[in-house]
Design a protein around this motif. Structure first.
Motif, PDB file in Angstrom:
ATOM      1  N   ARG A 112       0.842  -1.188   0.000  1.00 28.96           N
ATOM      2  CA  ARG A 112       0.000   0.000   0.000  1.00 28.96           C
ATOM      3  C   ARG A 112       0.878   1.239   0.000  1.00 28.96           C
ATOM      4  O   ARG A 112       1.963   1.242   0.597  1.00 28.96           O
ATOM      5  N   PRO A 113       0.441   2.308  -0.663  1.00 28.98           N
ATOM      6  CA  PRO A 113       1.199   3.557  -0.596  1.00 28.98           C
ATOM      7  C   PRO A 113       1.316   4.036   0.847  1.00 28.98           C
ATOM      8  O   PRO A 113       0.421   3.775   1.663  1.00 28.98           O
ATOM      9  N   PRO A 114       2.398   4.705   1.201  1.00 28.24           N
ATOM     10  CA  PRO A 114       2.544   5.179   2.586  1.00 28.24           C
ATOM     11  C   PRO A 114       1.465   6.187   2.946  1.00 28.24           C
ATOM     12  O   PRO A 114       0.971   6.944   2.106  1.00 28.24           O
ATOM     13  N   ALA A 115       1.093   6.187   4.220  1.00 27.94           N
ATOM     14  CA  ALA A 115       0.056   7.095   4.736  1.00 27.94           C
ATOM     15  C   ALA A 115       0.421   7.443   6.173  1.00 27.94           C
ATOM     16  O   ALA A 115       1.210   6.732   6.817  1.00 27.94           O
ATOM     17  N   VAL A 144      -8.403   6.294  -4.496  1.00 26.34           N
ATOM     18  CA  VAL A 144      -7.065   5.991  -4.996  1.00 26.34           C
ATOM     19  C   VAL A 144      -6.080   6.956  -4.345  1.00 26.34           C
ATOM     20  O   VAL A 144      -6.299   8.176  -4.369  1.00 26.34           O
ATOM     21  N   ARG A 145      -5.014   6.425  -3.761  1.00 25.22           N
ATOM     22  CA  ARG A 145      -3.976   7.261  -3.163  1.00 25.22           C
ATOM     23  C   ARG A 145      -2.796   7.379  -4.126  1.00 25.22           C
ATOM     24  O   ARG A 145      -2.270   6.365  -4.590  1.00 25.22           O
ATOM     25  N   GLY A 197       0.793  12.096   0.413  1.00 28.19           N
ATOM     26  CA  GLY A 197       0.208  11.981  -0.910  1.00 28.19           C
ATOM     27  C   GLY A 197      -1.150  12.638  -1.057  1.00 28.19           C
ATOM     28  O   GLY A 197      -1.678  13.270  -0.136  1.00 28.19           O
ATOM     29  N   LEU A 198      -1.708  12.452  -2.220  1.00 27.41           N
ATOM     30  CA  LEU A 198      -3.006  13.008  -2.594  1.00 27.41           C
ATOM     31  C   LEU A 198      -3.967  11.844  -2.813  1.00 27.41           C
ATOM     32  O   LEU A 198      -3.603  10.821  -3.385  1.00 27.41           O
ATOM     33  N   ARG A 199      -5.209  12.012  -2.341  1.00 29.49           N
ATOM     34  CA  ARG A 199      -6.219  10.981  -2.540  1.00 29.49           C
ATOM     35  C   ARG A 199      -7.279  11.481  -3.506  1.00 29.49           C
ATOM     36  O   ARG A 199      -7.717  12.630  -3.425  1.00 29.49           O
ATOM     37  N   LEU A 200      -7.670  10.608  -4.424  1.00 31.77           N
ATOM     38  CA  LEU A 200      -8.716  10.907  -5.389  1.00 31.77           C
ATOM     39  C   LEU A 200      -9.906   9.989  -5.136  1.00 31.77           C
ATOM     40  O   LEU A 200      -9.736   8.838  -4.736  1.00 31.77           O
ATOM     41  N   ARG A 201     -11.088  10.491  -5.373  1.00 32.31           N
ATOM     42  CA  ARG A 201     -12.310   9.687  -5.308  1.00 32.31           C
ATOM     43  C   ARG A 201     -12.825   9.522  -6.736  1.00 32.31           C
ATOM     44  O   ARG A 201     -12.993  10.504  -7.469  1.00 32.31           O
TER      45      ARG A 201
END
Length: 263
Positions: A9-12, A233-234, A219-223
């Motif tokens: 998973r992308p880092p968060a 999506v991250r 990061g940036l999250r998109l819906r």
């Protein structure tokens, strides 16, 4: 023969940091007594406080009318403490068909404060969050304190239980007070940039309506609002960022355009 590798998973931000960020944004809150207390009192359901404020330690200040049943029950409770839960809602700053991004539940003990302590606490809150309703403490409104026993976070990254010391030690995300305006700006003034970001969305989702959902230092999250449902999506940054100049650089990298700027 090669061994399959698991998908990373992308880092968060970690759960405690995400919880602190939700609390710091001061979104909508509801107060709920336990099921046992609802049965005993015959009064239940969600209570929307006149004002709430989550302190860095995780304690919550709750402002209710003097005659509210929870005020009365907290005064009557054994040791002057009433078990309750505060639910905090993290709502997206852009208009989505499913706007709730996460929930934070803080469970603990609610108790009234003495007149002196209530006034001191109201002054402390006003230093960071001025609100005229604080002037009514002791004049029709009662300020209560919830001392946290446990916290639970539920968001797109999963569900996590937290102890109060974990929440207290965590910092909020550096973009917690910048995110809302920036995402609205991206949505209304940079639709072309959002379309460029769409190239990072899985191919099968690109037919949906792609919206900005969230921003943090990782990061940036998109819906993606599609006929099949909503999908998040991250997009990971190349490194953690902590300010607008670094953010602009990461967005330029993601869209592949060296000329993009925040303005």
């Amino acid at each position: 023969m090669t061994t399959p590798t698991s998908i990373r998973r992308p880092p968060a931000p970690n759960p405690a940091e995400r919880a602190k960020t939700i609390a710091t944004r001061n979104g909508p809150a509801t107060l709920m007594p336990t099921a046992e207390q609802r049965d005993q009192s015959g009064q239940g359901g969600r209570v929307i406080p006149e004002l709430h404020h989550v302190h860095p330690s995780g304690s919550v200040s709750i402002l209710l009318p003097d005659e509210h049943h929870l005020v009365k029950r907290s005064r009557e409770a054994q040791r002057g403490e009433l078990a309750v839960m505060v639910e905090l809602t993290d709502q997206a700053p852009v208009a989505l068909r499913e706007p709730i991004r996460g929930l934070l539940w803080i469970t603990g003990w609610l108790r009234p404060l003495s007149d002196v302590s209530a006034r001191a606490r109201a002054v402390s809150i006003a230093e960071t969050r001025p609100d005229e309703r604080l002037l009514d403490v002791g004049h029709g409104l009662t300020l209560l304190r919830l001392t946290p026993a446990s916290l639970v976070l539920a968001d797109a990254e999963g569900t996590h239980s937290l102890r109060p010391h974990m929440f207290s030690a965590a910092p909020p995300d550096p973009f917690h007070d910048y995110e809302a305006g920036w995402l609205r700006h991206l949505e209304t003034d940079h639709a072309d940039v959002v379309q460029q970001l769409a190239k990072h969305v899985p191919t099968e989702l690109r037919g949906g309506w792609i919206r900005p959902l969230g921003l943090d230092r990782y990061g940036l999250r998109l819906r993606v609002e599609a006929d099949s449902g909503d999908h998040d999506v991250r997009l990971a940054f190349s490194r953690p960022v902590d300010g607008p100049p670094q953010l602009a650089g990461e967005i330029r990298r993601l869209v592949g355009c060296p000329f993009f700027s925040e303005g």
